[in-house]
Scaffold this active site. Structure first.
Site, mmCIF file in Angstrom:
data_model
loop_
_atom_site.group_PDB
_atom_site.id
_atom_site.type_symbol
_atom_site.label_atom_id
_atom_site.label_comp_id
_atom_site.label_asym_id
_atom_site.label_seq_id
_atom_site.Cartn_x
_atom_site.Cartn_y
_atom_site.Cartn_z
ATOM 1 N N TYR A 49 42.278 48.740 27.693
ATOM 2 C CA TYR A 49 40.827 48.683 27.507
ATOM 3 C C TYR A 49 40.376 49.707 26.467
ATOM 4 O O TYR A 49 40.751 50.873 26.496
ATOM 5 C CB TYR A 49 40.102 48.952 28.823
ATOM 6 C CG TYR A 49 38.599 49.087 28.656
ATOM 7 C CD1 TYR A 49 37.799 47.962 28.500
ATOM 8 C CD2 TYR A 49 37.998 50.338 28.610
ATOM 9 C CE1 TYR A 49 36.437 48.081 28.312
ATOM 10 C CE2 TYR A 49 36.635 50.467 28.419
ATOM 11 C CZ TYR A 49 35.855 49.337 28.260
ATOM 12 O OH TYR A 49 34.508 49.456 28.063
ATOM 13 N N GLY A 56 33.073 47.265 27.399
ATOM 14 C CA GLY A 56 32.136 46.768 28.389
ATOM 15 C C GLY A 56 32.324 45.285 28.646
ATOM 16 O O GLY A 56 33.454 44.807 28.807
#
Length: 522
Positions: A49, A56
């Site tokens: 990530y 997000g």
């Protein structure tokens, strides 16, 4: 320190520019190991990530590692949306110290060059311009920390040695540095943590501890001026209600009052009732004092408990890795979670804020009683000994203390319960800890102004009433305040003196002699 633990006092001194920050070899090795592990994971094209994905709700997009620098830059750019006045110099430095403390735990993957540069910024006293508003503290303090990341990249504005704001690029040229190129996980490692909140909260913690100790000294002087009963400070009372804070206050007040000849002494053997012809004897002296005297250990002891709970929460946070994702090189793990969620600091800061407001209220009530000629045991109205009426003494200052408390009360609504979903409902709960910490910082500033007024009033009272009977601690306090403000004989403007004394009270070095009084209390 070799284990990476730095006390709140050390954090404060570094934030104030009075101590350098050093990194241990173990910390440097941990940073290098985590970064090497990250680089290997990127080479393996692992899905990480914020490193090989978008951010997000856009994390559904995979990003080629070749786009690493642009991905990190765009993270900083889109988050640089803060507004409002900049963080103070000390708050910006505290934020940087807190972020550095998290990165050197060795689970963020930041480039060692980035860590070294952060340390160098602190050493030369270079701070970024960081707007104070715009973070919800959910994915950490994304917005303020992004402004730090931007400045490290040579953009935005900075202040060198508390000078005027200048372009970051210009400051880099002056220092002979090249701006950093953030890539890999550098930007997200910088912004994805609670470090703005933690840094401000760390300064709040030490300032609150000092304010409580100063209040203890003021309570003692207040009690002496009103000829209070020393009995209320007896440690045995605290033993029967064993809250740690109350017991600490009993210990301090009992010890510090030992040499006082101004208090009504405690008698181990109580006096007997007189002969009473009608069964009652009226208009006898009160055997107990008003609550501002009698309940001092209970009132300030409860505050001390909250102050210490807040400080312990901050200590834990400063030893934590508040990041996402987390790298565990020894276990070949990359874990995605929510350590950036600042709920603990939010609750602690709100709780501290309530205690600070109560401390200010308690101080204001002491000021009100000691300046009232109907209640202050023979002292002049508003401590004005010369031509009272023609001169008004501390009347205006007492009103200012009341106004400060009223304003503090209007800021008492907790921030930590104000969650509003954001970020396309990805951040569907948010802790708002940064707002809570900033609010507590503002409350501390106003509390110190109230304490400054009380200090000036009580010092004046001591000079008007048997100063030689006071305890050593109270005499020291009175001598200390006279280094910053002379006695009030005729009316004069007090605004500058209140500000000067408040600033001195809040400065750890200036009040060190007063803090030593409590440290030496046996």
């Amino acid at each position: 320190m070799d284990d990476g633990r730095r006390s709140l006092e050390e954090i404060e001194r570094i934030a104030l520019g009075r101590q350098s920050i050093t990194l241990s070899l173990a910390e440097k090795n941990a940073v290098a190991k985590a970064h090497a592990f990250l680089c290997k994971a990127i080479e393996q094209r692992r899905r990480i990530y914020g490193v090989t994905t978008g951010y997000g709700p856009l994390a559904t997009t995979d990003v080629d590692p070749k786009q690493s620098a642009l991905l990190q830059q765009n993270l900083v750019y889109h988050l640089c949306s803060g507004v409002g006045e900049p963080l103070s110099h000390r708050h910006a430095r505290a934020m940087m110290v807190a972020r550095l403390a998290s990165l050197v735990r060795g689970h963020s993957g930041a480039n060692p060059v980035l860590v070294e540069r952060l340390q160098a910024w602190l050493e030369v006293d270079l701070v970024p311009e960081v707007p104070s508003r715009g973070t919800v503290g959910a994915s950490g303090d994304l917005t303020p920390l992004a402004h730090l990341a931007r400045a490290l990249s040579g953009e935005g504005r900075v202040s060198l040695r508390e000078g005027s704001w200048i372009d970051s690029g210009e400051a880099h040229q002056q220092l002979g540095w090249k701006p950093l190129l953030l890539q890999g996980k550098d930007a997200i490692a910088l912004v994805n943590g609670t470090s703005t909140t933690a840094g401000i909260a760390a300064l709040n913690a030490t300032a609150a501890q000092r304010a409580l100790k100063l209040s203890t000294l003021l309570v003692l002087l207040y009690a002496e001026l009103l000829e209070g009963h020393r009995e209320a400070f007896h440690p045995a009372i605290g033993e029967l209600r064993p809250h740690p804070g109350q017991q600490q206050l009993h210990h301090w007040l009992w010890s510090l009052s030992e040499d006082s000849a101004a208090l009504t002494p405690w008698q181990r053997v109580p006096t007997s009732l007189p002969d009473m012809h009608n069964g009652i004897e009226q208009h006898r002296p009160l055997p107990q004092d008003a609550y501002t005297l009698r309940c001092a250990p209970q009132a300030l002891g409860a505050v001390w408990d909250v102050v210490e709970q807040h400080a312990q929460t901050v200590r834990i946070e400063l030893e934590a890795v508040t990041d996402n994702p987390l790298l565990l090189a020894d276990d070949d793990l990359i874990l995605h979670g929510g350590n950036f969620f600042g709920q603990q600091l939010a609750f602690a800061s709100d709780s501290l804020n309530n205690a600070l407001i109560q401390m200010a209220l308690y101080s204001e009530r002491r000021i009100a009683r000691i300046t009232d000629p109907l209640k202050n045991k023979g002292l002049p109205a508003f401590m004005q000994p010369l031509d009272t009426g023609l001169h008004s003494g501390f009347m205006g200052a007492q009103v200012s203390a009341t106004a400060l408390v009223a304003e503090l009360r209007s800021h008492a609504m907790p921030a930590s319960i104000q969650s509003i979903p954001t970020n396309a409902d990805n951040q569907d709960i948010v802790p708002l800890g940064t707002i809570a910490a900033r609010r507590a910082s503002t409350s501390l500033e106003q509390l110190y102004q109230v304490l400054a007024i009380e200090t000036l009033v009580l010092a004046q009272g001591a000079e008007l009433k048997n100063a030689h009977l006071l305890s050593h601690a109270s005499r020291m306090l009175c001598a200390w305040v006279r280094e910053y403000a002379p006695p009030l004989k005729k009316d004069r403007p007090l605004s500058e003196e209140i500000a000067k004394v408040a600033t001195a009270l809040a400065d750890p070095d200036e009040v060190a002699p007063l803090m030593a009084l409590l440290s030496s209390a046996h």
